[in-house]
Design a protein around this motif. Structure first.
Motif, short mmCIF file in Angstrom:
data_model
loop_
_atom_site.label_atom_id
_atom_site.label_comp_id
_atom_site.label_asym_id
_atom_site.label_seq_id
_atom_site.Cartn_x
_atom_site.Cartn_y
_atom_site.Cartn_z
N TYR A 78 40.13 44.85 27.75
CA TYR A 78 40.38 45.46 29.05
C TYR A 78 39.32 45.02 30.06
CZ TYR A 78 44.11 48.87 28.02
OH TYR A 78 45.31 49.46 27.75
N ALA A 79 38.06 45.12 29.68
CA ALA A 79 36.98 44.78 30.61
C ALA A 79 37.09 43.33 31.06
CB ALA A 79 35.63 45.04 29.95
N ASP A 80 37.44 42.44 30.13
CA ASP A 80 37.60 41.03 30.49
C ASP A 80 38.79 40.84 31.43
OD1 ASP A 80 35.43 40.37 28.91
OD2 ASP A 80 36.65 39.75 27.19
N ALA A 81 39.92 41.48 31.11
CA ALA A 81 41.11 41.32 31.94
C ALA A 81 40.89 41.87 33.35
CB ALA A 81 42.30 42.03 31.29
N LEU A 82 40.08 42.94 33.44
CA LEU A 82 39.83 43.55 34.75
C LEU A 82 38.69 42.85 35.49
CD1 LEU A 82 40.10 47.31 33.70
CD2 LEU A 82 41.78 45.99 35.00
N GLY A 83 38.02 41.90 34.84
CA GLY A 83 36.94 41.17 35.48
C GLY A 83 35.73 42.03 35.79
N LEU A 84 35.41 42.97 34.91
CA LEU A 84 34.30 43.89 35.17
C LEU A 84 32.97 43.22 34.87
CD1 LEU A 84 35.74 47.17 33.56
CD2 LEU A 84 35.99 46.35 35.91
N HIS A 85 31.99 43.41 35.76
CA HIS A 85 30.66 42.91 35.48
C HIS A 85 29.90 43.91 34.61
CE1 HIS A 85 28.93 45.64 38.45
NE2 HIS A 85 29.67 45.09 39.42
N VAL A 86 28.66 43.60 34.26
CA VAL A 86 27.93 44.37 33.24
C VAL A 86 27.83 45.84 33.61
CG1 VAL A 86 25.69 44.68 32.15
CG2 VAL A 86 26.63 42.39 32.39
N GLU A 87 27.41 46.16 34.84
CA GLU A 87 27.25 47.56 35.21
C GLU A 87 28.59 48.28 35.21
OE1 GLU A 87 25.64 50.28 38.94
OE2 GLU A 87 24.94 48.21 38.71
N LEU A 163 40.71 54.52 36.49
CA LEU A 163 42.14 54.49 36.83
C LEU A 163 42.40 53.63 38.06
CD1 LEU A 163 43.06 58.21 36.15
CD2 LEU A 163 43.70 56.23 34.78
N ASP A 164 41.48 53.63 39.00
CA ASP A 164 41.62 52.74 40.15
C ASP A 164 41.54 51.28 39.73
OD1 ASP A 164 41.89 54.88 41.84
OD2 ASP A 164 39.89 54.71 42.74
N ARG A 165 40.62 50.97 38.79
CA ARG A 165 40.49 49.59 38.31
C ARG A 165 41.77 49.18 37.57
NH1 ARG A 165 36.84 51.06 40.63
NH2 ARG A 165 38.08 50.10 42.27
N LEU A 166 42.32 50.10 36.78
CA LEU A 166 43.55 49.79 36.06
C LEU A 166 44.70 49.51 37.02
CD1 LEU A 166 43.31 52.52 33.27
CD2 LEU A 166 43.12 50.06 32.90
N ALA A 167 44.81 50.34 38.06
CA ALA A 167 45.90 50.14 39.02
C ALA A 167 45.75 48.81 39.75
CB ALA A 167 45.91 51.30 40.02
N ALA A 168 44.52 48.47 40.13
CA ALA A 168 44.30 47.21 40.84
C ALA A 168 44.53 46.00 39.95
CB ALA A 168 42.88 47.18 41.41
N GLY A 169 44.32 46.16 38.64
CA GLY A 169 44.47 45.04 37.71
C GLY A 169 45.75 45.06 36.91
N ALA A 175 49.60 40.60 31.79
CA ALA A 175 49.47 39.24 31.27
C ALA A 175 48.69 39.20 29.96
CB ALA A 175 48.80 38.35 32.32
N ALA A 176 47.75 40.15 29.81
CA ALA A 176 46.94 40.21 28.59
C ALA A 176 47.60 41.05 27.50
CB ALA A 176 45.55 40.79 28.91
N GLY A 177 48.79 41.60 27.78
CA GLY A 177 49.49 42.42 26.79
C GLY A 177 48.86 43.79 26.58
N LEU A 178 48.22 44.33 27.62
CA LEU A 178 47.53 45.61 27.51
C LEU A 178 48.27 46.70 28.26
CD1 LEU A 178 43.89 44.30 28.09
CD2 LEU A 178 44.82 45.17 25.93
#
Length: 481
Positions: A78-87, A163-169, A175-178
């Protein structure tokens, strides 16, 4: 107005709710606090009225068939698909493991707690339901009973942010099957059983009581009602020694309520801090239990207590050393005390561990633990069950850094405002820890920083101030139905 609170069965979740519940009750409203039945006495001890749900001997984390948390591979996908940085990944993991796992526990179809909450709401007909981040059934109970509903968050909102990150991504997740919204997937079976639609409002409330001081909050699309976090730490007699002025600078050392139930030695942090404090000309009040001390004898300048409410200790202190928990942070802000926040600054890497060599204790060493619960001597294993009594090994474990999950944002806030420093027992020697403590005591700028964040906190609306806002919002929400 009738107000129903839906609360996770832990004092870390109960105590932040108490001042708002009392403000509503003192204004003449009827208030009830619903939680699993084993927690009813803790609620009653606050002077508020409990609604016991389910079986009084059942506890999610030590049940015979606990739900397993999602593995680190899925969390990182999930973190990779959403492009989340470390923080950002720290906030995501806090939501995905720390909040989603207990949320799943209390939505279990084979347990009666969620249905009991809804049955009570149907019968009692509350006007408003206030629920914490692990009690999504509170939103369903509100919909079924026709009540308005809101969440109360304890400083910042990792659920709303995630939830905002999920909606935006959404497209990247597909595409990642998540699953595009794993929280909605958890809530849906209960909601559909009662004919309730799962929409954004059901997942985040019609509004959010937001206790984060400016600068600590996370950006979300939710409708926010600012609320000052008034610390409530329980009640206890004031000991005689605390009535007298301290002859030397007094430091409070407190490392939290949750992890002390099962991490022996507190990741080796406790002995290092005690050694650092031993050679300082200070008086230390340490709220440490036997599990945290792990047989170590504190130095002569350290008075240990299993528990004493922070609102009694902190006003007498020149500084507080703590684990970065949101409740402790807010209590220190209210007391205008400089803070030394324990934080390893590691990204929270949650992964399953197959090593079975962890040394475990046998049986109960704390009044809060059962005979089937062990305590981790290694200090790095955390799981849905502390011990599988049949196999003598952790049943399911998340490996995570030696810190409170919220410690980094709290430390960042304190340090950036000059109200304290960060302590890292993994990278600092005992001498360096000692010098950091000495610096905070000697440098008056930290006291000025503590006063500054107190002023920010004091400017936020109190629970009494918010009562009229809740009355108005509740009336508007119910009139729209």
């Amino acid at each position: 107005m009738r107000v129903l609170f839906a609360i996770d069965p832990s004092i870390a979740h109960l105590y932040p709710m108490v001042p708002t519940a009392w403000a509503l009750q003192s204004a003449g409203h009827e208030v009830r606090l619903a939680s699993p039945a084993a927690f009813a006495d803790e609620i009653a001890a606050t002077g508020l009225t409990p609604v016991p749900l389910g079986d009084a001997v059942w506890a999610a984390r030590v049940s015979d068939d606990p739900l397993e948390p999602r593995g680190h591979v899925e969390a990182e996908r999930y973190a990779d698909a959403l492009g989340l940085h470390v923080e950002e990944r720290e906030y995501w993991y806090l939501f995905f493991q720390y909040l989603m796992t207990p949320t799943a526990d209390y939505l279990r179809p084979d347990r009666p707690e969620a249905d009991a909450l809804i049955d009570f709401a149907r019968a009692w007909r509350p006007d408003l339901v206030i629920w914490d981040l692990t009690q999504a059934a509170g939103a369903v109970a509100a919909r079924v009973s026709g009540a308005a509903h809101a969440r109360l968050v304890f400083a910042y909102d990792p659920s709303g942010w995630s939830l905002d990150r999920l909606a935006a991504g959404r497209q990247a997740l597909a595409a990642a099957g998540l699953d595009e919204n794993p929280l909605a997937t958890l809530v849906r079976p209960l909601a559909e059983r009662y004919g309730v639609e799962v929409d954004d409002e059901l997942l985040v409330g019609q509004w959010t009581l937001d206790t984060a001081p400016p600068g600590l909050e996370l950006p979300t699309r939710t409708r926010k009602v600012p609320l000052r976090y008034v610390p409530y730490n329980g009640a206890a007699p004031v000991p005689d020694w605390l009535r007298e002025p301290a002859e030397r600078p007094r430091i409070c050392l407190t490392l939290g309520e949750s992890y002390r139930r099962f991490i022996r030695g507190d990741w080796n942090r406790t002995p290092m801090l005690l050694e650092a404090l031993a050679d300082l000309d200070v008086e230390v009040v340490a709220t440490l239990n036997d599990v945290q001390l792990d047989g170590r004898v504190p130095p002569p300048n350290v008075r240990t207590l299993d528990y004493l409410p922070l609102n009694l200790i902190l006003p007498t202190c020149a500084a507080v050393i703590h684990h970065g928990g949101l409740g402790t942070f807010q209590a220190a802000v209210a007391a205008r005390v400089p803070q030394l926040v324990c934080d390893t600054r590691e990204s929270i890497m949650l992964r399953m561990e197959e090593d079975t060599s962890v040394e475990l204790t046998d049986g109960d060493t704390s009044a809060e633990l059962t005979d089937e619960t062990g305590i981790y001597r290694s200090g790095v294993e955390y799981g849905v069950r502390e011990l599988d009594a049949r196999e003598q090994r952790p049943a399911v474990r998340w490996v995570m850094p030696a810190k409170k999950l919220e410690a980094t944002p709290v430390a960042n806030y304190v340090v950036s405002r000059g109200a304290g420093v960060r302590l890292n027992h993994q990278t600092q020697s005992v001498t360096e820890l000692r010098e950091a403590i000495r610096t905070v005591l000697d440098d008056a700028s930290y006291r000025r920083g503590a006063e500054a964040i107190y002023d920010v906190w004091r400017a936020m609306p109190s629970p009494n101030d918010v009562v009229s806002v809740l009355e108005s919002l509740t009336g508007d929400a119910r009139n729209r139905r």
